[in-house]
Design a protein around this motif. Structure first.
Motif, mmCIF file in Angstrom:
data_model
loop_
_atom_site.group_PDB
_atom_site.id
_atom_site.type_symbol
_atom_site.label_atom_id
_atom_site.label_comp_id
_atom_site.label_asym_id
_atom_site.label_seq_id
_atom_site.Cartn_x
_atom_site.Cartn_y
_atom_site.Cartn_z
ATOM 1 N N ARG A 1 0.844 -1.194 0.000
ATOM 2 C CA ARG A 1 0.000 0.000 0.000
ATOM 3 C C ARG A 1 0.879 1.243 0.000
ATOM 4 N NH1 ARG A 1 -4.548 0.766 -1.417
ATOM 5 N NH2 ARG A 1 -3.786 2.672 -2.274
ATOM 6 N N ALA A 2 1.902 1.183 0.841
ATOM 7 C CA ALA A 2 2.795 2.342 0.908
ATOM 8 C C ALA A 2 3.492 2.552 -0.418
ATOM 9 C CB ALA A 2 3.821 2.137 2.018
ATOM 10 N N LEU A 3 3.852 1.455 -1.034
ATOM 11 C CA LEU A 3 4.501 1.568 -2.337
ATOM 12 C C LEU A 3 3.586 2.225 -3.344
ATOM 13 C CD1 LEU A 3 6.858 0.890 -4.199
ATOM 14 C CD2 LEU A 3 5.827 -1.325 -4.581
ATOM 15 N N VAL A 4 2.363 1.758 -3.342
ATOM 16 C CA VAL A 4 1.402 2.336 -4.287
ATOM 17 C C VAL A 4 1.232 3.827 -4.009
ATOM 18 C CG1 VAL A 4 -1.020 2.339 -4.930
ATOM 19 C CG2 VAL A 4 0.194 0.188 -4.754
ATOM 20 N N ASP A 5 1.125 4.106 -2.719
ATOM 21 C CA ASP A 5 0.978 5.532 -2.369
ATOM 22 C C ASP A 5 2.168 6.329 -2.858
ATOM 23 O OD1 ASP A 5 -0.592 4.951 0.878
ATOM 24 O OD2 ASP A 5 -1.395 5.081 -1.169
ATOM 25 N N TYR A 6 3.323 5.719 -2.668
ATOM 26 C CA TYR A 6 4.548 6.408 -3.082
ATOM 27 C C TYR A 6 4.538 6.673 -4.577
ATOM 28 C CZ TYR A 6 9.605 7.025 -3.673
ATOM 29 O OH TYR A 6 10.841 7.501 -3.990
ATOM 30 N N GLU A 7 4.178 5.638 -5.273
ATOM 31 C CA GLU A 7 4.164 5.815 -6.724
ATOM 32 C C GLU A 7 3.120 6.826 -7.139
ATOM 33 O OE1 GLU A 7 3.901 2.067 -8.640
ATOM 34 O OE2 GLU A 7 5.973 1.543 -8.112
ATOM 35 N N ASN A 8 1.976 6.750 -6.469
ATOM 36 C CA ASN A 8 0.958 7.746 -6.773
ATOM 37 C C ASN A 8 1.467 9.145 -6.495
ATOM 38 O OD1 ASN A 8 -0.779 5.853 -7.634
ATOM 39 N ND2 ASN A 8 -1.997 5.776 -5.751
ATOM 40 N N ALA A 9 2.144 9.261 -5.375
ATOM 41 C CA ALA A 9 2.676 10.588 -5.020
ATOM 42 C C ALA A 9 3.681 11.046 -6.066
ATOM 43 C CB ALA A 9 3.314 10.529 -3.647
ATOM 44 N N ASN A 10 4.483 10.104 -6.519
ATOM 45 C CA ASN A 10 5.427 10.457 -7.581
ATOM 46 C C ASN A 10 4.712 10.986 -8.800
ATOM 47 O OD1 ASN A 10 7.933 10.058 -6.528
ATOM 48 N ND2 ASN A 10 8.058 7.897 -7.100
ATOM 49 N N LYS A 11 3.682 10.227 -9.160
ATOM 50 C CA LYS A 11 2.933 10.643 -10.352
ATOM 51 C C LYS A 11 2.336 12.030 -10.141
ATOM 52 C CE LYS A 11 1.553 6.101 -11.958
ATOM 53 N NZ LYS A 11 0.679 5.284 -11.145
ATOM 54 N N ALA A 12 1.793 12.203 -8.919
ATOM 55 C CA ALA A 12 1.173 13.498 -8.632
ATOM 56 C C ALA A 12 2.204 14.620 -8.716
ATOM 57 C CB ALA A 12 0.516 13.465 -7.258
ATOM 58 N N LEU A 13 3.390 14.284 -8.192
ATOM 59 C CA LEU A 13 4.455 15.289 -8.229
ATOM 60 C C LEU A 13 4.789 15.663 -9.663
ATOM 61 C CD1 LEU A 13 6.476 16.931 -6.634
ATOM 62 C CD2 LEU A 13 8.059 15.036 -6.755
ATOM 63 N N ASP A 14 4.929 14.625 -10.465
ATOM 64 C CA ASP A 14 5.215 14.910 -11.870
ATOM 65 C C ASP A 14 4.132 15.761 -12.499
ATOM 66 O OD1 ASP A 14 6.726 11.646 -12.560
ATOM 67 O OD2 ASP A 14 7.544 13.535 -11.761
ATOM 68 N N LYS A 15 2.920 15.361 -12.186
ATOM 69 C CA LYS A 15 1.816 16.131 -12.760
ATOM 70 C C LYS A 15 1.863 17.574 -12.281
ATOM 71 C CE LYS A 15 -2.411 14.663 -12.088
ATOM 72 N NZ LYS A 15 -3.631 13.899 -12.104
ATOM 73 N N ALA A 16 2.138 17.716 -10.984
ATOM 74 C CA ALA A 16 2.175 19.065 -10.428
ATOM 75 C C ALA A 16 3.312 19.868 -11.059
ATOM 76 C CB ALA A 16 2.325 18.996 -8.914
ATOM 77 N N ARG A 17 4.432 19.130 -11.221
ATOM 78 C CA ARG A 17 5.559 19.839 -11.826
ATOM 79 C C ARG A 17 5.222 20.278 -13.233
ATOM 80 N NH1 ARG A 17 10.088 16.300 -9.725
ATOM 81 N NH2 ARG A 17 10.582 17.276 -7.706
ATOM 82 N N SER A 18 4.574 19.395 -13.945
ATOM 83 C CA SER A 18 4.246 19.746 -15.331
ATOM 84 C C SER A 18 3.250 20.894 -15.367
ATOM 85 C CB SER A 18 3.701 18.535 -16.068
ATOM 86 O OG SER A 18 2.501 18.120 -15.470
ATOM 87 N N LYS A 19 2.386 20.878 -14.347
ATOM 88 C CA LYS A 19 1.404 21.962 -14.351
ATOM 89 C C LYS A 19 1.915 23.167 -13.575
ATOM 90 C CE LYS A 19 -2.861 19.418 -14.849
ATOM 91 N NZ LYS A 19 -3.680 18.733 -13.874
ATOM 92 N N SER A 20 3.047 22.945 -12.908
ATOM 93 C CA SER A 20 3.627 24.014 -12.080
ATOM 94 C C SER A 20 2.636 24.559 -11.094
ATOM 95 C CB SER A 20 4.174 25.160 -12.943
ATOM 96 O OG SER A 20 5.028 24.670 -13.898
ATOM 97 N N LYS A 21 1.928 23.676 -10.505
ATOM 98 C CA LYS A 21 0.925 24.115 -9.549
ATOM 99 C C LYS A 21 1.067 23.232 -8.326
ATOM 100 C CE LYS A 21 -3.372 23.399 -10.653
ATOM 101 N NZ LYS A 21 -4.865 23.389 -10.603
ATOM 102 N N ASP A 22 1.004 23.804 -7.203
ATOM 103 C CA ASP A 22 1.032 22.994 -5.974
ATOM 104 C C ASP A 22 2.244 22.096 -5.923
ATOM 105 O OD1 ASP A 22 -2.528 22.474 -6.026
ATOM 106 O OD2 ASP A 22 -1.300 24.000 -5.014
#
Lengths: 407, 544
Positions: free
Chosen positions: A316-337
């Motif tokens: 579960r933690a791994l999945v969360d981590y990966e999700n967080a990574n994805k979110a980070l990437d998305k945020a970085r791409s959107k430069s938001k949050d």
């Protein structure tokens, strides 16, 4: 639920090294904290355990003290561990099973009802047997609870838990109530969600080989242990049935034998005696098997479930981590949050790594423990069976000799 | 009756006594002496003591009906007579001695002991089918016989691997009694086979000494085995044919060794013939195995599952035991039907044994009528001994039934245990496989293997329990039923006797009245009727 104002959070940097894990399931801890169940009282439908602690730890008021606890309080303690996020990376020792006296209570009732139809001797004999059975179940449940406590006490992290200390020390009623209906329903739903989630998580291929291997292994192992445990239970039950039959045959032969005093009847009496003795041995064999084999398997069933839970949490933690990574990437791409995403990613990452580390160690320990426990119990089982078989053989041979001599 | 029974005899032995009692009663009717009754009781007492060894076997042998002896003299060559005073006068001859074959054939194989069923030289003298019973000596010589052979099958364990420990009675010992001397006017038409189930070899030695005849050299063995069940035919008309092999050295049979094919209904036919011939004169005819529609249908349909194989095996061993018991009985062995059954290759189909035939229904009706009769006839049991025996028999029956059910449960549970152990073994093996720690994995696999072996052992034990013990018990339960049947027969004949007597009485009264009224023709008629009735009365008395 009780709250105490003791210092918060377990101390991760524990100075006590992990003492050598004891070879048996009942772990013998070092002198800093020793827990055992010194006494148990069985009331009509509940059992009161006297938990006795000997400790040199500073945070306890005394060095040696005892409290009375009931089964629900054990469960409460276990659940508090499970719910605690901090312990996500550890195998939580499985909770002891509920003391189950229903079976023997039923039998006692049946015995009482059927009292009129049996002879006096039969009745007393059956009563004795039932009492012995009751005692055996009682001892077993006490042992289970003790094992749980000892495991907790031996675990370097878990032993520092506040709730544990409260459990050990607070000598008044913890007012732990069993979960009421609403909470049980909640639990049920949580379980359903969890198992669905578990399936999802299990599908995620793990980066680390070790964990991947462990995952497959544990899954398979758990199923097989479950199977073995069920089959061994059935086998032991049949064994008990056989020994009970001996008893009945012995009783009938006895009546046949006492009708006359001819030689055949003496013969009958001898056989009846023999059967009674063999029965005792057989019953003991069944009981030993039960103790050494079935209990072992059952315990490891629960342990492997706990290990699986650990892996699940990690997954579960791994999945969360990966999700967080994805979110980070998305945020970085959107430069938001970005900051938010970054912090959450950091948190997940930390969590994941922490869990992985401790999980690795835990699983290795689990294996060692398991091997040792199996070894001990299987060896003891074999020795006991050998001893009983020899005794049985001797008994039969002597009886055969006597009978032949008479002829 | 003035007899004291020192040690209470066990019920099975009582059967012997019961039957011998019957014989004696008949004798009494003939000889008209009450003392014979007492004598007989003493004798039977002795037998009981002797017979107390093996209950089972006694029952099989027990019947003896003393028929009227032609000249009523016991050959002087029976020194036995010396010990049983008045026997000679009673013209009592007969008595067979058989070794008790209490073990199941299977156990024969297991035990090395000779299981030889010995019989008397039935051919020694055509007119003297049976030698006088040797029981007399037995009685005198052994008052507390040690059951040299106890039904060891009682114990399921290997304790009694040698389940058959029969002391085979050597022919020489019995020869003397039987001998073929023409002089002994042994003319019992029906031998009274009072069986001594279990005789101490020691006793035999002494018998030998007492009887100074020389051995005949013949051996009286007859060994029957039922084997090779084969399915013959197809579909609902199929049946199992069993091969019946007889090995014998008796001269009544043509060959020394022969075998025939028989099917189950043949066995039943034999039994019904024997029953109709002998039951009402008081022999205990061994009961045949029961018909089982379910089992047979399964076999007929051709299912090859283990339960039908078990059923066939069960039936086969039951048939074997049945045949053995039948031939052990000297009278029954003499019966031409039995001989035909064993010898002839073709037997007329015994249709009347079919479950749903007219004969079957008739049988059921008869049984119902009998049951009603039993309740209505209130026999005035003048023989307290009989009463006691009956009571003992009831007890024994009850106990045996209970024991039988317990043993069946045991067998069932053991089978369960073996199945469960096998399952556990497999499961442990799998666990061992998945364990990656090699030593533990090996250990678990070994555990699995051991458990498998244990499972095999349990299975064997269950089979042993079943065939040696449980089947035997059920046989004996059925034998006891047969014995009760004989008791009932006795009651029936008593009833008939009473009725005949009453009739005779009435006829006499009628005759007296007629004499008064001086009606000569009616008088003649009445006299005729009386004459008819009287023999009826005496016949009934005899039968009782």
């Amino acid at each position: 639920m009780m709250q105490e104002g003791l210092d918060d959070g377990p101390d991760f940097l524990s100075e006590e090294d992990r003492g050598p894990r004891a070879v048996n399931v009942d772990l013998q801890t070092d002198a800093t904290l020793q827990v055992d169940i010194s006494d148990a009282l069985s009331e009509r439908d509940k059992v009161k355990f006297t938990v006795h602690t000997k400790s040199t730890l500073p945070n306890f008021k005394q060095n040696e003290f005892s409290v009375v606890r009931q089964h629900e309080e054990f469960i409460w303690l276990h659940d508090s561990f499970v719910d605690n996020e901090e312990y996500a990376g550890y195998i939580i020792p499985p909770a002891p099973p509920r003391p189950d006296f229903d079976a023997s209570r039923e039998k006692l009732q049946k015995l009482g009802e059927g009292e009129g139809s049996m002879t006096k001797e039969e009745f007393t004999k059956m009563k004795q047997e039932l009492e012995a059975e009751y005692l055996a179940i009682f001892k077993k449940t006490v042992a289970m609870h003790e094992v749980f406590l000892c495991r907790v006490a031996a675990h370097p992290i878990l032993r520092k838990d506040i709730n544990f200390h409260v459990f050990l020390e607070y000598n008044q009623d913890l007012s732990v109530r069993g979960k009421n209906k609403k909470e049980k329903l909640e639990d049920f739903f949580k379980n359903v969600v969890k198992s669905a989630d578990g399936v999802l998580v299990a599908g995620v291929k793990d980066v680390d080989d070790f964990f991947e291997h462990e995952k497959t292994f544990l899954l398979e192992y758990h199923n097989r242990v479950k199977d073995a445990s069920a089959k061994s239970d059935k086998m032991i039950r049949s064994h008990k049935n056989v020994s009970e039959d001996f008893n009945r045959i012995a009783a009938t032969l006895y009546t046949l034998g006492t009708q006359d005093s001819t030689d055949v009847c003496k013969f009958f009496l001898k056989i009846s005696e023999l059967l009674e003795k063999t029965r005792k041995i057989e019953a003991r064999v069944a009981a030993d098997e039960d103790l050494k084999l079935a209990d072992l398997l059952k315990y490891y069933l629960r342990e492997s479930q706990a290990a699986k839970d650990l892996l699940y949490r990690r997954g579960r933690a791994l999945v969360d981590y990966e999700n967080a990574n994805k979110a980070l990437d998305k945020a970085r791409s959107k430069s938001k949050d970005v900051l938010l995403a970054e912090t959450s990613q950091q948190v997940c990452c930390q969590k994941f790594e922490r869990i992985s580390e401790s999980a690795k160690q835990e699983l290795i320990d689990f294996k060692t423990r398991r091997v040792a426990a199996f070894r001990k119990n299987l060896v003891e089982l074999a020795e006991l069976e050998l001893k009983h078989a020899k005794g049985n053989l001797q008994l039969l041979q002597s009886c055969l000799g006597v009978l032949k001599g008479e002829l | 009756m003035t007899y004291e029974r020192g040690s209470s005899c066990d019920a099975c032995a009582s059967v012997t006594a019961a039957l011998s009692s019957l014989a004696w009663l008949m004798l009494q009717a003939v000889a008209g002496g009450g003392r014979f009754r007492c004598l007989h009781s003493v004798v039977s007492l002795g037998w009981l003591l002797v017979a107390s060894g093996v209950p089972w076997s006694i029952v099989t042998r027990a019947t003896a009906v003393a028929r009227v002896l032609g000249d009523g003299s016991l050959p002087a060559l029976y020194p036995a007579a010396a010990t049983a005073p008045d026997w000679t006068q009673a013209g009592w001859t007969g008595g067979g001695r058989f070794t008790a074959r209490s073990a199941h054939t299977a156990s024969n194989a297991a035990s090395g002991d000779p299981v030889v069923v010995e019989r008397r030289p039935l051919r020694s003298s055509p007119s003297s089918p049976e030698p006088a019973s040797l029981h007399a000596e037995d009685i005198s010589t052994s008052n507390g016989p040690k059951p040299a052979e106890i039904s060891l099958e009682d114990d399921r364990e290997d304790l009694f691997a040698e389940a058959t420990e029969e002391v085979s009675l050597d022919s020489p010992e019995r020869e003397p009694i039987l001998s073929d001397e023409p002089s002994p006017a042994i003319t019992p038409v029906t031998p009274t086979a009072l069986v001594t189930p279990r005789i101490d070899p020691v006793m035999f030695e002494r018998c030998k000494e007492e009887l100074e005849e020389e051995a005949n050299g013949d051996s009286f063995d007859i060994d029957i085995s039922v084997s090779d069940p084969e399915k013959v035919g197809e579909g609902m008309n199929a049946y199992m044919a069993y091969k019946v092999t007889t090995k014998t050295s008796l001269s009544i049979f043509n060959k020394k060794e022969f075998s025939v094919k028989r099917r189950f209904s043949d066995f039943l036919g034999l039994h019904s013939k024997l029953a109709s011939k002998y039951m009402h004169i008081g022999y205990i005819v061994p009961p045949a195995p029961e018909k089982s529609i379910v089992g047979m249908t399964k076999v007929k349909v051709g299912k090859e599952d283990p339960s039908s194989a078990e059923f066939v095996e069960k039936r086969r061993s039951a048939l074997e035991r049945y045949l053995e018991r039948t031939v052990k009985h000297p009278t029954l062995l003499q019966d031409p039907d039995v001989q035909q059954f064993l010898e002839s290759s073709e037997l007329p189909r015994a249709v009347s044994t079919q479950a749903l035939s007219g004969a079957g229904i008739l049988r059921m009706v008869n049984k119902a009528a009998d049951a009603v009769n039993k309740m209505t006839i209130k026999m005035n049991e003048s023989d307290a001994w009989f009463e006691e025996k009956q009571q003992q028999f009831e007890n024994l029956d009850q106990q045996l039934r209970k024991l039988h059910t317990s043993v069946e449960t045991l067998v069932c549970h053991r089978k369960e245990l073996s199945v469960n152990t096998a399952a556990f073994a497999k499961s442990a093996a799998m666990l061992g496989n998945s364990e990656d720690h090699t030593a533990l994995s090996r250990a678990l696999s070994q555990l699995a293997e051991v458990e498998e072996k244990i499972d095999q052992l349990h299975q064997e034990q269950a089979y042993a329990d079943f065939y040696l013990f449980s089947e035997l018990l059920s046989d004996y339960v059925r034998l006891i039923t047969a014995v009760k049947g004989v008791f009932d027969q006795r009651m029936k004949t008593w009833q008939k006797w009473q009725d005949a007597q009453a009739m005779l009485q009435k006829k006499l009264e009628a005759e007296a009245k007629l004499q008064y009224a001086n009606k000569p023709d009616k008088l003649q008629q009445a006299k005729d009727e009386i004459r008819e009735a009287s023999p009826g009365v005496s016949v009934c008395k005899d039968e009782k």
